[in-house]
Design a protein around this motif. Sequence first.
Motif, short mmCIF file in Angstrom:
data_model
loop_
_atom_site.label_atom_id
_atom_site.label_comp_id
_atom_site.label_asym_id
_atom_site.label_seq_id
_atom_site.Cartn_x
_atom_site.Cartn_y
_atom_site.Cartn_z
N LEU A 1 -3.61 14.25 -0.21
CA LEU A 1 -4.29 13.98 1.07
C LEU A 1 -5.64 13.30 0.86
O LEU A 1 -6.43 13.72 0.01
N HIS A 2 -5.88 12.27 1.64
CA HIS A 2 -7.17 11.56 1.56
C HIS A 2 -7.54 11.00 2.92
O HIS A 2 -6.67 10.62 3.71
N ILE A 3 -8.83 10.96 3.15
CA ILE A 3 -9.38 10.41 4.39
C ILE A 3 -10.05 9.10 4.03
O ILE A 3 -10.96 9.07 3.19
N CYS B 1 -0.35 13.18 -10.49
CA CYS B 1 -1.06 12.68 -9.30
C CYS B 1 -2.33 11.91 -9.71
O CYS B 1 -3.19 12.45 -10.41
N ILE B 2 -2.43 10.65 -9.26
CA ILE B 2 -3.59 9.82 -9.61
C ILE B 2 -4.89 10.47 -9.15
O ILE B 2 -5.89 10.45 -9.87
N PHE B 3 -4.88 11.02 -7.94
CA PHE B 3 -6.14 11.57 -7.43
C PHE B 3 -6.51 12.88 -8.14
O PHE B 3 -7.70 13.16 -8.34
N LYS C 1 -5.94 13.29 -11.22
CA LYS C 1 -6.50 12.78 -12.48
C LYS C 1 -7.95 12.34 -12.28
O LYS C 1 -8.78 12.51 -13.17
N ILE C 2 -8.25 11.79 -11.11
CA ILE C 2 -9.65 11.42 -10.82
C ILE C 2 -10.50 12.70 -10.72
O ILE C 2 -11.59 12.77 -11.28
N VAL C 3 -9.97 13.71 -10.03
CA VAL C 3 -10.70 14.99 -9.91
C VAL C 3 -10.99 15.56 -11.30
O VAL C 3 -12.10 16.02 -11.59
N GLU D 1 -9.75 12.45 -15.75
CA GLU D 1 -8.83 11.78 -16.69
C GLU D 1 -8.79 10.28 -16.46
O GLU D 1 -8.49 9.52 -17.37
N ILE D 2 -9.03 9.85 -15.21
CA ILE D 2 -9.22 8.42 -14.97
C ILE D 2 -10.52 8.22 -14.21
O ILE D 2 -10.94 9.10 -13.45
N PRO D 3 -11.18 7.08 -14.45
CA PRO D 3 -12.51 6.89 -13.88
C PRO D 3 -12.47 6.59 -12.38
O PRO D 3 -11.47 6.09 -11.86
N THR E 1 -14.41 4.03 1.42
CA THR E 1 -14.55 5.25 0.62
C THR E 1 -13.42 6.22 0.95
O THR E 1 -12.94 6.26 2.09
N LEU E 2 -12.98 6.98 -0.05
CA LEU E 2 -11.94 8.00 0.15
C LEU E 2 -12.54 9.39 -0.03
O LEU E 2 -13.35 9.59 -0.95
N VAL E 3 -12.15 10.30 0.84
CA VAL E 3 -12.59 11.70 0.73
C VAL E 3 -11.34 12.54 0.49
O VAL E 3 -10.37 12.43 1.26
N GLY F 1 3.02 5.32 6.07
CA GLY F 1 2.35 4.36 5.19
C GLY F 1 1.60 4.99 4.03
O GLY F 1 0.91 4.30 3.29
N GLN F 2 1.70 6.34 3.88
CA GLN F 2 0.99 6.99 2.77
C GLN F 2 1.58 6.54 1.44
O GLN F 2 2.80 6.56 1.25
N VAL F 3 0.70 6.12 0.54
CA VAL F 3 1.14 5.66 -0.78
C VAL F 3 0.82 6.72 -1.85
O VAL F 3 1.66 7.04 -2.67
N VAL F 4 -0.40 7.25 -1.81
CA VAL F 4 -0.78 8.27 -2.80
C VAL F 4 -0.57 9.66 -2.17
O VAL F 4 -1.21 10.00 -1.17
N PHE G 1 -15.02 9.11 -3.29
CA PHE G 1 -15.14 8.02 -4.26
C PHE G 1 -14.70 6.72 -3.60
O PHE G 1 -14.01 6.72 -2.57
N MET G 2 -15.11 5.61 -4.23
CA MET G 2 -14.83 4.30 -3.65
C MET G 2 -13.36 3.92 -3.87
O MET G 2 -12.81 4.11 -4.97
N ASP G 3 -12.75 3.35 -2.82
CA ASP G 3 -11.39 2.82 -2.94
C ASP G 3 -11.43 1.55 -3.79
O ASP G 3 -12.32 0.71 -3.59
N ILE G 4 -10.50 1.42 -4.72
CA ILE G 4 -10.52 0.23 -5.60
C ILE G 4 -9.86 -1.00 -4.97
O ILE G 4 -9.89 -2.08 -5.54
N ASN G 5 -9.26 -0.82 -3.79
CA ASN G 5 -8.72 -1.97 -3.04
C ASN G 5 -9.35 -1.96 -1.64
O ASN G 5 -8.67 -1.69 -0.65
N PRO G 6 -10.66 -2.18 -1.58
CA PRO G 6 -11.35 -1.93 -0.30
C PRO G 6 -10.91 -2.86 0.83
O PRO G 6 -10.79 -4.07 0.63
#
Length: 137
Positions: A98-100, A4-6, A8-10, A13-15, A39-41, A92-95, A28-33
């Motif tokens: 769960l994220h807000i 899971c990418i998120f 890995k962020i937690v 492992e990824i910045p 921002t994603l929570v 439409g969920q891609v990741v 954290f900030m969404d990289i495709n704003p």
Amino acid sequence: MADCIFCKIVNGEIPAVKVYEDERVLAFMDINPLNDGHTLVIPKKHAETIFEIDPEDLAAAIKVAQKVANAIKKALNPDGLTIIQLNKKAAGQVVPHLHIHLVPRWENDGLKVSRWEPVPGDMEKIKEIGEKIKAAV
Ligand code: 5GP
Ligand code: ZN
């Protein structure tokens, strides 16, 4: 969860451009704003959707969403804020963690994410479906 990418962020492992963190929640900030300040929570503990998440984690995430919304207001002075939370591919969920989404809005920013044309429904059908949901709560 391993892939899971998120997660890995937690785990670092990824910045990510982190703006807030506590025991249960990360923002954290969404990289495709969609707009400046998008921002994603997320809950730190992996949960795919609203259907599985521990209610305590969900409550913590929504409290942080309000805290970060106020920070966005203070920092960027938007005219409004759209909150989006998608569950499952059909929505439409891609990741699948769960994220807000907190999306700052400005008058006439042209984003097509907030309004739909209201079309009156069939009241009998609305009542029937409402009864089904009420019985299932
Ligand atoms: P969804 O469509 O699942 O609700 O949204 C996933 C969001 O995560 C998208 O807005 C996408 O730009 C964002 N995203 C995907 N991968 C990454 C990443 O590696 N880092 C960050 N910061 N955001 C990501
Ligand atoms: Zn995850």
